[in-house]
Design a protein around this motif. Structure first.
Motif, PDB file in Angstrom:
ATOM      1  N   TYR A   1      31.867  50.508  39.892  1.00  0.00           N
ATOM      2  CA  TYR A   1      32.414  49.769  38.756  1.00  0.00           C
ATOM      3  C   TYR A   1      33.717  50.402  38.289  1.00  0.00           C
ATOM      4  O   TYR A   1      33.881  51.606  38.399  1.00  0.00           O
ATOM      5  CB  TYR A   1      31.512  49.862  37.520  1.00  0.00           C
ATOM      6  N   GLU A   2      34.551  49.608  37.689  1.00  0.00           N
ATOM      7  CA  GLU A   2      35.657  50.157  36.913  1.00  0.00           C
ATOM      8  C   GLU A   2      36.084  49.116  35.887  1.00  0.00           C
ATOM      9  O   GLU A   2      36.393  47.978  36.243  1.00  0.00           O
ATOM     10  CB  GLU A   2      36.832  50.531  37.814  1.00  0.00           C
ATOM     11  N   ALA A   3      36.076  49.535  34.609  1.00  0.00           N
ATOM     12  CA  ALA A   3      36.531  48.619  33.565  1.00  0.00           C
ATOM     13  C   ALA A   3      37.978  48.949  33.243  1.00  0.00           C
ATOM     14  O   ALA A   3      38.356  50.123  33.173  1.00  0.00           O
ATOM     15  CB  ALA A   3      35.672  48.771  32.317  1.00  0.00           C
ATOM     16  N   VAL A   4      38.794  47.904  33.091  1.00  0.00           N
ATOM     17  CA  VAL A   4      40.203  48.117  32.756  1.00  0.00           C
ATOM     18  C   VAL A   4      40.565  47.303  31.512  1.00  0.00           C
ATOM     19  O   VAL A   4      40.034  46.207  31.297  1.00  0.00           O
ATOM     20  CB  VAL A   4      41.135  47.708  33.923  1.00  0.00           C
ATOM     21  N   LEU A   5      41.427  47.895  30.697  1.00  0.00           N
ATOM     22  CA  LEU A   5      41.982  47.168  29.555  1.00  0.00           C
ATOM     23  C   LEU A   5      43.118  46.297  30.075  1.00  0.00           C
ATOM     24  O   LEU A   5      43.859  46.695  30.963  1.00  0.00           O
ATOM     25  CB  LEU A   5      42.548  48.154  28.533  1.00  0.00           C
ATOM     26  N   LEU A   6      43.256  45.116  29.483  1.00  0.00           N
ATOM     27  CA  LEU A   6      44.261  44.182  29.999  1.00  0.00           C
ATOM     28  C   LEU A   6      45.543  44.154  29.168  1.00  0.00           C
ATOM     29  O   LEU A   6      46.422  43.337  29.419  1.00  0.00           O
ATOM     30  CB  LEU A   6      43.667  42.775  30.086  1.00  0.00           C
ATOM     31  N   GLY A   7      45.634  45.031  28.182  1.00  0.00           N
ATOM     32  CA  GLY A   7      46.866  45.050  27.395  1.00  0.00           C
ATOM     33  C   GLY A   7      46.955  43.833  26.508  1.00  0.00           C
ATOM     34  O   GLY A   7      45.940  43.199  26.203  1.00  0.00           O
ATOM     35  N   ASP A   8      48.165  43.475  26.108  1.00  0.00           N
ATOM     36  CA  ASP A   8      48.313  42.397  25.139  1.00  0.00           C
ATOM     37  C   ASP A   8      48.047  41.030  25.747  1.00  0.00           C
ATOM     38  O   ASP A   8      47.577  40.126  25.076  1.00  0.00           O
ATOM     39  CB  ASP A   8      49.731  42.438  24.543  1.00  0.00           C
ATOM     40  N   THR A   9      48.353  40.928  27.034  1.00  0.00           N
ATOM     41  CA  THR A   9      48.126  39.638  27.676  1.00  0.00           C
ATOM     42  C   THR A   9      46.647  39.285  27.660  1.00  0.00           C
ATOM     43  O   THR A   9      45.779  40.132  27.792  1.00  0.00           O
ATOM     44  CB  THR A   9      48.613  39.671  29.137  1.00  0.00           C
ATOM     45  N   LYS A  10      46.382  38.012  27.510  1.00  0.00           N
ATOM     46  CA  LYS A  10      44.986  37.588  27.494  1.00  0.00           C
ATOM     47  C   LYS A  10      44.567  37.076  28.881  1.00  0.00           C
ATOM     48  O   LYS A  10      43.462  36.610  29.064  1.00  0.00           O
ATOM     49  CB  LYS A  10      44.776  36.462  26.467  1.00  0.00           C
ATOM     50  N   ILE A  11      45.493  37.135  29.815  1.00  0.00           N
ATOM     51  CA  ILE A  11      45.188  36.574  31.137  1.00  0.00           C
ATOM     52  C   ILE A  11      44.287  37.544  31.900  1.00  0.00           C
ATOM     53  O   ILE A  11      44.647  38.699  32.147  1.00  0.00           O
ATOM     54  CB  ILE A  11      46.478  36.299  31.929  1.00  0.00           C
ATOM     55  N   GLU A  12      43.109  37.071  32.216  1.00  0.00           N
ATOM     56  CA  GLU A  12      42.116  37.970  32.790  1.00  0.00           C
ATOM     57  C   GLU A  12      42.312  38.121  34.292  1.00  0.00           C
ATOM     58  O   GLU A  12      41.560  37.621  35.107  1.00  0.00           O
ATOM     59  CB  GLU A  12      40.719  37.483  32.423  1.00  0.00           C
ATOM     60  N   ASP A  13      43.337  38.861  34.631  1.00  0.00           N
ATOM     61  CA  ASP A  13      43.686  39.126  36.021  1.00  0.00           C
ATOM     62  C   ASP A  13      43.764  40.640  36.160  1.00  0.00           C
ATOM     63  O   ASP A  13      44.422  41.294  35.357  1.00  0.00           O
ATOM     64  CB  ASP A  13      45.055  38.483  36.303  1.00  0.00           C
TER      65      ASP A  13
ATOM     66  N   VAL B   1      28.404  48.476  29.555  1.00  0.00           N
ATOM     67  CA  VAL B   1      29.860  48.642  29.427  1.00  0.00           C
ATOM     68  C   VAL B   1      30.443  47.480  28.610  1.00  0.00           C
ATOM     69  O   VAL B   1      31.259  47.689  27.707  1.00  0.00           O
ATOM     70  CB  VAL B   1      30.540  48.711  30.810  1.00  0.00           C
ATOM     71  N   GLN B   2      29.974  46.283  28.901  1.00  0.00           N
ATOM     72  CA  GLN B   2      30.489  45.123  28.184  1.00  0.00           C
ATOM     73  C   GLN B   2      30.176  45.225  26.692  1.00  0.00           C
ATOM     74  O   GLN B   2      31.051  45.029  25.854  1.00  0.00           O
ATOM     75  CB  GLN B   2      29.876  43.849  28.793  1.00  0.00           C
ATOM     76  N   GLU B   3      28.949  45.587  26.340  1.00  0.00           N
ATOM     77  CA  GLU B   3      28.582  45.702  24.914  1.00  0.00           C
ATOM     78  C   GLU B   3      29.424  46.758  24.213  1.00  0.00           C
ATOM     79  O   GLU B   3      29.851  46.588  23.070  1.00  0.00           O
ATOM     80  CB  GLU B   3      27.089  46.048  24.766  1.00  0.00           C
ATOM     81  N   ILE B   4      29.639  47.880  24.906  1.00  0.00           N
ATOM     82  CA  ILE B   4      30.413  48.961  24.284  1.00  0.00           C
ATOM     83  C   ILE B   4      31.850  48.523  24.047  1.00  0.00           C
ATOM     84  O   ILE B   4      32.384  48.667  22.942  1.00  0.00           O
ATOM     85  CB  ILE B   4      30.370  50.230  25.165  1.00  0.00           C
ATOM     86  N   LEU B   5      32.479  47.955  25.068  1.00  0.00           N
ATOM     87  CA  LEU B   5      33.884  47.582  24.912  1.00  0.00           C
ATOM     88  C   LEU B   5      34.045  46.458  23.886  1.00  0.00           C
ATOM     89  O   LEU B   5      35.000  46.459  23.114  1.00  0.00           O
ATOM     90  CB  LEU B   5      34.491  47.217  26.265  1.00  0.00           C
ATOM     91  N   GLU B   6      33.074  45.542  23.827  1.00  0.00           N
ATOM     92  CA  GLU B   6      33.126  44.502  22.799  1.00  0.00           C
ATOM     93  C   GLU B   6      33.007  45.132  21.414  1.00  0.00           C
ATOM     94  O   GLU B   6      33.750  44.805  20.496  1.00  0.00           O
ATOM     95  CB  GLU B   6      31.973  43.499  22.968  1.00  0.00           C
ATOM     96  N   SER B   7      32.051  46.052  21.262  1.00  0.00           N
ATOM     97  CA  SER B   7      31.780  46.598  19.931  1.00  0.00           C
ATOM     98  C   SER B   7      32.954  47.421  19.416  1.00  0.00           C
ATOM     99  O   SER B   7      33.141  47.557  18.221  1.00  0.00           O
ATOM    100  CB  SER B   7      30.505  47.444  19.947  1.00  0.00           C
ATOM    101  N   LEU B   8      33.747  47.977  20.344  1.00  0.00           N
ATOM    102  CA  LEU B   8      34.856  48.817  19.900  1.00  0.00           C
ATOM    103  C   LEU B   8      36.100  47.999  19.557  1.00  0.00           C
ATOM    104  O   LEU B   8      37.022  48.520  18.927  1.00  0.00           O
ATOM    105  CB  LEU B   8      35.197  49.853  20.979  1.00  0.00           C
TER     106      LEU B   8
ATOM    107  N   GLY C   1      40.475  45.174  22.499  1.00  0.00           N
ATOM    108  CA  GLY C   1      41.279  44.210  23.244  1.00  0.00           C
ATOM    109  C   GLY C   1      40.602  43.727  24.503  1.00  0.00           C
ATOM    110  O   GLY C   1      39.512  44.198  24.857  1.00  0.00           O
ATOM    111  N   PRO C   2      41.245  42.780  25.194  1.00  0.00           N
ATOM    112  CA  PRO C   2      40.632  42.178  26.377  1.00  0.00           C
ATOM    113  C   PRO C   2      40.463  43.179  27.518  1.00  0.00           C
ATOM    114  O   PRO C   2      41.273  44.087  27.676  1.00  0.00           O
ATOM    115  CB  PRO C   2      41.622  41.077  26.774  1.00  0.00           C
ATOM    116  N   PHE C   3      39.399  42.990  28.272  1.00  0.00           N
ATOM    117  CA  PHE C   3      39.105  43.917  29.372  1.00  0.00           C
ATOM    118  C   PHE C   3      38.441  43.153  30.506  1.00  0.00           C
ATOM    119  O   PHE C   3      38.000  42.012  30.321  1.00  0.00           O
ATOM    120  CB  PHE C   3      38.197  45.048  28.904  1.00  0.00           C
TER     121      PHE C   3
END
Lengths: 511, 511
Positions: B337-349, B196-203, B206-208
């Motif tokens: 598992y669940e991956a979420v997009l964090l939107g414009d904010t870079k705060i990983e919460d 999941v991490q590789e896929i979201l990075e490659s696409l 934005g932060p997730f």
């Protein structure tokens, strides 16, 4: 409390809820929802009780799963075919698997009975698509597109009685290339021929021929022979059977079933046995029976131009003008195509055909059927008989000496001793970070032999073999799986070394 | 005789045939077939009479077509995702779009009402697949496969009330990666996180964050808080709503609708607001309320191992152990598992989530539901929320400055004068023979301006411009569409020259 008891108590609660809703005369929707939940719970209980497998574990009639091996073959074939489509500048679109039933109505003649309908669950009445051509026409009309060159590879559905041995299924891929737009005669039509030729050459499935004919010429020929106009379609569909039945049988169908006069059938018989190249067009252009029919002349002139263009496109040797080619579908209005495989014989005679492998033609009136003002968008296209091609290639590959690889793993990360899972994981991470295709065992302490066998089974070219002593020395062993050669590589140079090895093995063609 | 008259006469004939069959009391099948033909003819007549378009020209509710531009974006995304799957050695399979209805029964709880059924047209009772997981489990059981790492990208169907604006449809792609087999704890589970991490990075969308939890821990936590066991499922599905609703609302649902004691709900409330990394696991392992429940300890030990492996796989920064993660599906038995997009904010919460983009978990009991002897095949997998990803990328690309190319044409073969169609065809043939992606106008005498505009519209880098004088001199003009530079090239060196130019423009990144 066991799972079973939990479900039983839930069923009791849910049953009470349903009764309450019913006695309160709640809306049908609400009651239906709760009844559905109740039925689900009961189904779950059956599972818990071991009451599963009352049905045979199978795929639906006429459908099948594809194994990784079959998928690897398909992917390879699709890549080649899409490569040809892209070489010709085709775009691709996609449409839903089902359409409003009305979209399909009136397009397939008597084959309409083969359409899969969806159950009426409230809302629209839907059917699974029967081909890709009608959805394409609907797409053009709906979006008012007048020019496009598109390919579409997708599944279609027919409630046929499938003969699996002949490679026919109820769910199967179609692979279509179409050119829509009002252009000059035979320019897009000739490119379709070239596309079929490139595809069949690239797939290397043996000698083939592309038969060509023209619907106007067929109609003109029927008129010249004295077929009444209201019999054109049914006689055309009788001629279409000539690729499977001898002339005698087709003649019988014309005379006995379709009540054609015997002398008319005999005249048709003379024409439909003709095939050739440009010289046949010339010969027919001097046939005064034909040339008194304007449609016949128009068809012949079109064929002449098409054959000229085929010559310029370098496909002269692969095409044959064949008067017996009729094609089943009603909607063709101009050129029609059919590519046939010739089997083992190299003699390029349509009589040696072992089966149709592509087909198509011009259909200038289909899009207009969807347009409120009947605005036409002329179209011409071909459909590649991909399922048959798969069957041929699969049979060839599976009987051959080479194994079909189902993964693309380049390096397997193995360990020769216990308790090296963390080390294996670190190396996998490094390789993945570098884009190298790598995997390892999902066991904590796998046996070395099992790991190496996995490499051989999956055709993985390289293996890293980790051991305590090498780790301490800061090296790893890199093993060529095929030759069983091992070299020691510093950890820091591992990625470079792997790349070097992969390059060599690629150029040696061993992967 | 017009088309209309032909059809009318055919309808008359067919009507008589049907009457004859009926009076002869022929079999229902035979009569049905002929009635179907009759209805088809009548539909054709309606078309001929211009009685078309009584229905709105549209796709079925909740479905859509994909334009060439959308398809180009999809293809690009799929290529990246499949690249990651292949880097991890996954094979692919395919299953039919419909299954025997019984295969789907009892798998989806109350969502079963969203399943599309096919009409009973005689034969088997079928339903469209609702996801790819149940067909995968059916495939494993049916073929007695105990080990496989597979991906499957295909369409699934749900009669949901789609909110198109939120990117939900009735026909949509799922994109699944699963590892089946009895292995050591958390090794395959950790690889799913890495994938999941590789896929979201490659696409590059934005932060997730990838949230992790464990079903055993959830159950243990419920037990520790005093939830009665028969309420575990319904309380779990209430917790699942925490990503959309605040705790107050979820608490209300637990207390008012699900009749949970207030103090029990409050205890749950304290746990589900916790998230963190390894230190949270340690903290909970010293929580004696939890540690008296064996399932909770087991779940926590598993989380600890998973987080360790995630560290080794380099995804430590992207994962978060989140006690509010519950996942809707009943069949999960371990890690979720669940991956979420964090939107414009870079705060990983996790509080900054703008939406779920991947999800999954371990399901060890599903395959056994299909096996007559309940033989289990443990599985763990993730599903990438591809439709949401498309929506994000499409919005980004279409609002950006760059045009999305829908074809890969490298050279357009244009002519500056009339009557050069044969010459254009010859050059196209040469280019295609060499594997160069080339196209030309389908008009015999197209205007030069129109041809060059086509090149600009489709982003074609090179154009050949043919003229009489150049042909006589044995040269052609090669034009860089972007810079409008033209060079004269000898015909014999055309292919080499094109390759040279393409190489330069590729390295300049202009294509």
């Amino acid at each position: 409390m066991s799972n079973k008891e939990i479900i039983e108590s839930l069923i009791k609660q849910q049953g009470e809820l349903v009764r309450k809703l019913k006695s309160a005369k709640e809306s049908k929707d609400k009651i239906d929802d709760e009844v559905a939940k109740l039925l689900e719970l009961k189904a779950q209980l059956s599972c818990e009780n071991g009451e599963i497998q009352k049905f045979t574990l199978k795929t639906a009639k006429g459908t099948r799963d594809f194994s990784p091996q079959q998928m690897a073959i398909r992917e390879n074939v699709f890549t080649k075919i899409i490569g040809v489509f892209k070489r010709h500048g085709a775009e691709t679109i996609d449409t839903p698997i089902f359409e409003l039933k009305e979209v399909l109505t009136g397009k397939y003649g008597e084959d309409s009975k083969l359409i899969y309908d969806l159950k009426d669950q409230g809302g629209e009445i839907l059917s699974l698509r029967y081909d890709l051509t009608v959805p394409f026409a609907r797409y053009l009309a709906m979006n008012k597109i007048t020019n496009i060159k598109r390919y579409h590879i997708a599944k279609v559905y027919r409630r046929d009685n499938p003969s699996i041995t002949r490679g026919r299924y109820r769910e199967f891929y179609q692979c279509d290339f179409d050119i829509a737009g009002a252009y000059d005669p035979m320019i897009p039509d000739a490119e379709c021929v070239r596309v079929v030729q490139e595809i069949l050459e690239s797939l290397d499935i043996g000698p083939f021929l592309i038969k060509l004919n023209h619907r106007l010429l067929l109609d003109g020929m029927f008129a010249a022979c004295g077929v009444p106009q209201d019999k054109f379609r049914s006689i055309c569909s009788a001629v279409d059977k000539l690729d499977k039945s001898p002339w005698d049988e087709v003649r019988k169908e014309m005379v006995s079933e379709k009540h054609l006069a015997e002398d008319v059938a005999d005249k048709i018989g003379q024409y439909v046995q003709m095939n050739g190249k440009l010289e046949l067009v010339e010969k027919l252009l001097s046939d005064t029976n034909l040339t008194k029919i304007p449609a016949a002349v128009e068809g012949l002139e079109a064929m002449k131009l098409l054959l000229d263009y085929c010559d310029l496109y370098g496909v002269k040797d692969k095409v044959i003008f064949d008067l017996s080619l009729a094609r089943g579908l009603d909607y063709y209005t101009g050129v029609i195509y059919e590519a046939v495989l010739l089997g083992d014989t190299k003699i390029e005679d349509p009589a040696n055909s072992v089966g149709s492998i592509a087909g198509g033609g011009r259909y200038d009136n289909l899009v207009g059927m969807f347009d409120a003002k009947h605005k036409q968008v002329p179209c011409v296209g071909v459909s590649i008989g991909i399922e048959r091609i798969f069957a041929v290639i699969e049979a060839k590959l599976l009987s051959g000496p080479d194994k079909v690889r189902t993964t693309e793993i380049e390096v397997y990360v193995a360990s020769a001793q216990k308790n090296l899972i963390n080390e294996r994981m670190k190396i996998c991470k490094e390789l993945w970070d570098e884009g190298i295709k790598a995997e390892q065992s999902y066991k904590k302490n796998p046996k070395l032999l099992a790991q190496l066998q996995h490499c051989e089974e999956y055709g993985i070219p390289l293996a890293i073999v980790l051991g305590e002593s090498e780790i301490q020395k800061g090296i790893v062993k890199l093993r060529n799986v095929l030759t069983r050669n091992e070299v020691e590589v510093p950890r820091t140079k591992l990625v470079d070394e792997i790349r070097k090895h992969l390059k060599t093995s690629h150029t040696n063609g061993s992967s």
